[in-house]
Design an enzyme around this catalytic site. Sequence first.
Site, PDB file in Angstrom:
ATOM      1  CB  THR A  51      -6.075   0.878 -17.643  1.00  0.00           C
ATOM      2  OG1 THR A  51      -6.537   2.150 -17.155  1.00  0.00           O
ATOM      3  CG2 THR A  51      -4.784   1.069 -18.433  1.00  0.00           C
TER       4      THR A  51
ATOM      5  CG  ASP B  20      -1.815   1.206   1.296  1.00  0.00           C
ATOM      6  OD1 ASP B  20      -1.537   2.209   0.589  1.00  0.00           O
ATOM      7  OD2 ASP B  20      -2.796   1.176   2.055  1.00  0.00           O
ATOM      8  CB  VAL B  21       1.841   3.708  -2.654  1.00  0.00           C
ATOM      9  CG1 VAL B  21       2.258   2.729  -3.725  1.00  0.00           C
ATOM     10  CG2 VAL B  21       0.450   4.295  -2.946  1.00  0.00           C
TER      11      VAL B  21
ATOM     12  CE1 TYR C 226      -5.687  10.568 -11.399  1.00  0.00           C
ATOM     13  CE2 TYR C 226      -6.000  12.028 -13.268  1.00  0.00           C
ATOM     14  CZ  TYR C 226      -5.464  10.881 -12.723  1.00  0.00           C
ATOM     15  OH  TYR C 226      -4.716  10.046 -13.513  1.00  0.00           O
TER      16      TYR C 226
ATOM     17  CE  LYS D 220      -2.069  10.670 -11.289  1.00  0.00           C
ATOM     18  NZ  LYS D 220      -1.060   9.611 -11.109  1.00  0.00           N
TER      19      LYS D 220
ATOM     20  CG  ASN E 201       1.592   2.627 -12.519  1.00  0.00           C
ATOM     21  OD1 ASN E 201       1.170   3.191 -13.522  1.00  0.00           O
ATOM     22  ND2 ASN E 201       0.910   1.626 -11.936  1.00  0.00           N
TER      23      ASN E 201
HETATM   24  N1  LIG Z   1      -5.749   5.049 -17.597  1.00  0.00           N
HETATM   25  C1  LIG Z   1      -5.662   6.341 -17.899  1.00  0.00           C
HETATM   26  O1  LIG Z   1      -6.395   6.838 -18.753  1.00  0.00           O
HETATM   27  C2  LIG Z   1      -4.631   7.197 -17.204  1.00  0.00           C
HETATM   28  C3  LIG Z   1      -4.405   8.474 -17.724  1.00  0.00           C
HETATM   29  C4  LIG Z   1      -3.473   9.302 -17.118  1.00  0.00           C
HETATM   30  C5  LIG Z   1      -2.760   8.859 -16.017  1.00  0.00           C
HETATM   31  N2  LIG Z   1      -2.998   7.609 -15.515  1.00  0.00           N
HETATM   32  C6  LIG Z   1      -2.210   7.207 -14.347  1.00  0.00           C
HETATM   33  O2  LIG Z   1      -1.536   5.999 -14.617  1.00  0.00           O
HETATM   34  C7  LIG Z   1      -1.365   5.257 -13.415  1.00  0.00           C
HETATM   35  C8  LIG Z   1      -1.887   3.837 -13.616  1.00  0.00           C
HETATM   36  O3  LIG Z   1      -3.252   3.924 -13.950  1.00  0.00           O
HETATM   37  P1  LIG Z   1      -4.077   2.737 -14.631  1.00  0.00           P
HETATM   38  O4  LIG Z   1      -4.871   3.336 -15.704  1.00  0.00           O
HETATM   39  O5  LIG Z   1      -3.201   1.583 -14.908  1.00  0.00           O
HETATM   40  O6  LIG Z   1      -5.075   2.417 -13.418  1.00  0.00           O
HETATM   41  P2  LIG Z   1      -5.631   1.031 -12.835  1.00  0.00           P
HETATM   42  O7  LIG Z   1      -6.702   1.410 -11.901  1.00  0.00           O
HETATM   43  O8  LIG Z   1      -5.923   0.131 -13.952  1.00  0.00           O
HETATM   44  O9  LIG Z   1      -4.370   0.491 -12.039  1.00  0.00           O
HETATM   45  C9  LIG Z   1      -3.894   1.186 -10.906  1.00  0.00           C
HETATM   46  C10 LIG Z   1      -3.148   0.203 -10.049  1.00  0.00           C
HETATM   47  O10 LIG Z   1      -2.729   0.922  -8.860  1.00  0.00           O
HETATM   48  C11 LIG Z   1      -3.044   0.119  -7.736  1.00  0.00           C
HETATM   49  N3  LIG Z   1      -3.223   0.928  -6.528  1.00  0.00           N
HETATM   50  C12 LIG Z   1      -4.228   1.787  -6.240  1.00  0.00           C
HETATM   51  N4  LIG Z   1      -4.076   2.280  -5.002  1.00  0.00           N
HETATM   52  C13 LIG Z   1      -2.941   1.712  -4.490  1.00  0.00           C
HETATM   53  C14 LIG Z   1      -2.259   1.816  -3.259  1.00  0.00           C
HETATM   54  N5  LIG Z   1      -2.709   2.594  -2.261  1.00  0.00           N
HETATM   55  N6  LIG Z   1      -1.116   1.109  -3.097  1.00  0.00           N
HETATM   56  C15 LIG Z   1      -0.664   0.307  -4.098  1.00  0.00           C
HETATM   57  N7  LIG Z   1      -1.282   0.139  -5.270  1.00  0.00           N
HETATM   58  C16 LIG Z   1      -2.412   0.848  -5.475  1.00  0.00           C
HETATM   59  C17 LIG Z   1      -4.336  -0.598  -8.134  1.00  0.00           C
HETATM   60  O11 LIG Z   1      -4.584  -1.718  -7.298  1.00  0.00           O
HETATM   61  C18 LIG Z   1      -4.044  -0.957  -9.576  1.00  0.00           C
HETATM   62  O12 LIG Z   1      -3.364  -2.177  -9.711  1.00  0.00           O
HETATM   63  C19 LIG Z   1      -2.093   6.032 -12.328  1.00  0.00           C
HETATM   64  O13 LIG Z   1      -1.166   6.815 -11.599  1.00  0.00           O
HETATM   65  C20 LIG Z   1      -3.035   6.919 -13.115  1.00  0.00           C
HETATM   66  O14 LIG Z   1      -3.383   8.074 -12.405  1.00  0.00           O
HETATM   67  C21 LIG Z   1      -3.907   6.768 -16.082  1.00  0.00           C
END
Ligand SMILES: NC(=O)c1ccc[n+]([C@@H]2O[C@H](COP(=O)([O-])OP(=O)(O)OC[C@H]3O[C@@H](n4cnc5c(N)ncnc54)[C@H](O)[C@@H]3O)[C@@H](O)[C@H]2O)c1
Length: 260
Positions: A195, A63-64, A160, A164, A90
């Site tokens: 995702t 848990d980050v 959010y 970011k 990430n």
């Molecule tokens: N998908 C998009 O469109 C998008 C766009 C811009 C930025 N992002 C960023 O990319 C990163 C990954 O996003 P994604 O789309 O793969 O999301 P996702 O929800 O598919 O995956 C996120 C992962 O982070 C884990 N996570 C969440 N809270 C956590 C915690 N407290 N400790 C440890 N792990 C934790 C989740 O369990 C999951 O495996 C994030 O930082 C997100 O903000 C995503």
Amino acid sequence: MNRVDGKVAIVSGGARGIGGECARRLAEHGASVIIGDVLESEGAQNAAAIRDAGGKAAFVPLDVTKAAAWEKAVAEAVSNYGGVDILVNNAGAYITKPVLETTQEDFALLVAVNLEGVFLGTKICAPEMIRRAQAAPVGSAIVNISSVAGLVGSRNSPVYSMTKGGVRLFTKSTALEFAKKRVRCNSVHPGLIDTPMGSLAMSRAGRESNDMREAFARSHPIGRIGEPQDIAAAVVFLSSDDAAFITGAEFAVDGGVTAQ
Ligand SMILES: NC(=O)c1ccc[n+]([C@@H]2O[C@H](COP(=O)([O-])OP(=O)(O)OC[C@H]3O[C@@H](n4cnc5c(N)ncnc54)[C@H](O)[C@@H]3O)[C@@H](O)[C@H]2O)c1
């Protein structure tokens, strides 16, 4: 091509989505990978899939927002693979609500995962990364996953976006603090990526589900939404010695969205 051969990486949120793909790509390019996530069975499955494909990977519950969990992840990386060279911050949380509907609990969750998680990961991994960097040809690398919402304002997700944007500037500050210590630090700013979080963003945007994907694809100048491998490719590059002179930089990987 083995761009990160012999390096050791920790990927937070590496169970699925962008982090899951980053873990797989880093392993394909020769890194040993520690996958940290709160999703234990998905994280363990991703590590097993990497090992089945001939790579090196282990899962640790992470848990980050918890310093002790980060300390265990670093200890695991050191005992399994000898150290930490690459950190991919990430893991992220996403809530779509206008300011007037956002509760203090929503705010606290976004700040805890998206900001405190990046701070703790950086602070706790850095000493080991600095130690390893002294003997490495180029050094160590931190890649922080921000968002296009960290470059421009977000109508739907203001808090959010606030977190970011914080990741973007924290990246530049740590790049300055660690430059002489041989740890580079860069941020990646994904556009809409396919995702679970990307689906949540699309469904909350209130468009008809049938043509939702097409509408989002059209809103990206390149004509499609992104895939996790689009982000993982940038992460592997920034983690590798090919990016030796790049630190404090922000990489939009967004199909041209923020070029408009
Ligand atoms: N998908 C998009 O469109 C998008 C766009 C811009 C930025 N992002 C960023 O990319 C990163 C990954 O996003 P994604 O789309 O793969 O999301 P996702 O929800 O598919 O995956 C996120 C992962 O982070 C884990 N996570 C969440 N809270 C956590 C915690 N407290 N400790 C440890 N792990 C934790 C989740 O369990 C999951 O495996 C994030 O930082 C997100 O903000 C995503």
